[in-house]
Design an enzyme around this catalytic site. Sequence first.
Site, PDB file in Angstrom:
ATOM      1  N   GLU A 309      43.082  32.552  42.711  1.00 33.43           N
ATOM      2  CA  GLU A 309      43.633  32.193  41.401  1.00 33.43           C
ATOM      3  C   GLU A 309      42.548  32.206  40.326  1.00 33.43           C
ATOM      4  O   GLU A 309      42.796  32.578  39.174  1.00 33.43           O
ATOM      5  CB  GLU A 309      44.307  30.821  41.457  1.00 33.43           C
ATOM      6  CG  GLU A 309      45.482  30.733  42.407  1.00 33.43           C
ATOM      7  CD  GLU A 309      46.535  31.791  42.146  1.00 33.43           C
ATOM      8  OE1 GLU A 309      46.752  32.127  40.957  1.00 33.43           O
ATOM      9  OE2 GLU A 309      47.140  32.287  43.113  1.00 33.43           O
ATOM     10  N   ASP A 393      42.064  39.226  44.635  1.00 30.45           N
ATOM     11  CA  ASP A 393      41.615  39.214  46.030  1.00 30.45           C
ATOM     12  C   ASP A 393      40.154  39.648  46.131  1.00 30.45           C
ATOM     13  O   ASP A 393      39.366  39.068  46.891  1.00 30.45           O
ATOM     14  CB  ASP A 393      42.475  40.159  46.879  1.00 30.45           C
ATOM     15  CG  ASP A 393      43.841  39.577  47.210  1.00 30.45           C
ATOM     16  OD1 ASP A 393      44.051  38.368  46.986  1.00 30.45           O
ATOM     17  OD2 ASP A 393      44.712  40.340  47.685  1.00 30.45           O
TER      18      ASP A 393
END
Length: 451
Positions: A309, A393
Amino acid sequence: MATLWNDPVLLLFVILFILVVDNLWSTYLLLREIILVYQVEQVPDVLRPYLAQDLFNRMRDYKLHKSWFLLINTFGVVVICGCLELYFGFFPFVWNLAGHCAIWQWMEHEICLSIIFVILLSIYVTLKSLPGHIYEKCCIPSLVNHPKQSLLRRILSEILDTVLSLLLMVVIVTVVVALVTYLGQYFFLGLYLTALLLTSLAIVLLPFVIDPIIGKRVPIENPTLLASLEELTLRTDFPMRQVHIIRVRDPNMGSNAFFYGACCLKRIVIFDTLLLNRGLHDAAQLAEQKVDLGKGLRDAQVVAVVAHELGHWKHGHFYKAMGMFQINMFLTLFLFSLCFPHGPIYQAIGFEMGVQPIVVGFIIIFGYVLTPYFAISNVIMLSVTRQFEYQADKFAFQLGYAHNLRIALLKLYADNLSFPISDECYSSWHHTHPTVLHRLARLEKLDELNS
């Protein structure tokens, strides 16, 4: 081309062609998805430690049942009924019926007629979709165990949802028709500025509204998790006070964490369902909350998800998404402004020359005429959002959380009952996130490049 644009008969067939082709393409994509799901009978090896075969079978059956229902329902309700409605002048019929319902003179104002029209149309759409809705609710077993409700309560709940939706629609119709009526040729700018104002207001209010809607904010009681998150936020220069745990009201919302907001209003929200056993350790609390034991992530995996996040924050994905949304909204309203005053479009669906109801214009142009643009813009935006996920990611990978992020992704997909297999072409038209297998493949590729 000029003849086509000005000939109501040809325009009608163009609109019908757009409707049919768009849904045939959707059907083709769905058939690709169905065929792929039929081909996968065993849990993928990488998911086997986290997903039992019997649960995978249930997820597969649900996916197939839902997909076949969607395919048949699309043909029956969307294509066949849609073509009949357009060809036989259904919208002029409902508009004239609304006029007959205007029993007092003040009700003949276009805002009042538009509200009556929307109410009548909503009743028709509800009745038209009722068989499919009943079948979906009663014949497709849900993967989630919802609290049992009496038939009366369910009916009352559906009625309440319908009434609230209708009230919201009435407000929207009133505002839109008023803007178009009183701004005249400048309605395009008025609609855009109104949408921009509402978007900005939502961004400002979201941090203060979202917590109460989702659940109750609770402190991070786990000292190990707290220390790890403090270390991570210190490394990335993100304020720890903006990382919140929310004890969700509905555990069926799924295990999730997300970043949103801007400047001083930014925050990362972690659902307590993301934590192992919802972060509870006391047996009495576990029983009271009806926790599914073993569901959720361990501390290191939660930190890896938060690192993902933070990748959204570091790459400015919120700003980029908002910018993309604004550009799309501007282009959509610009194209709409070109089509909206064009009389032959209204004549094509059965209105007499000179009769161009505002609310019908919105329904026909947004629902049918602009479909090709929406298809293109949708694919572009979904492609961008999937790239955002890959970038986030990669950020977590660069921070050293690759291993725990892999485990977290596998566990989350299993916990949230998300079917892990999807056709790549279907996914590009429907999914904001890559599938777990695609994300794992990207992480493995990063490993290879850095080894």
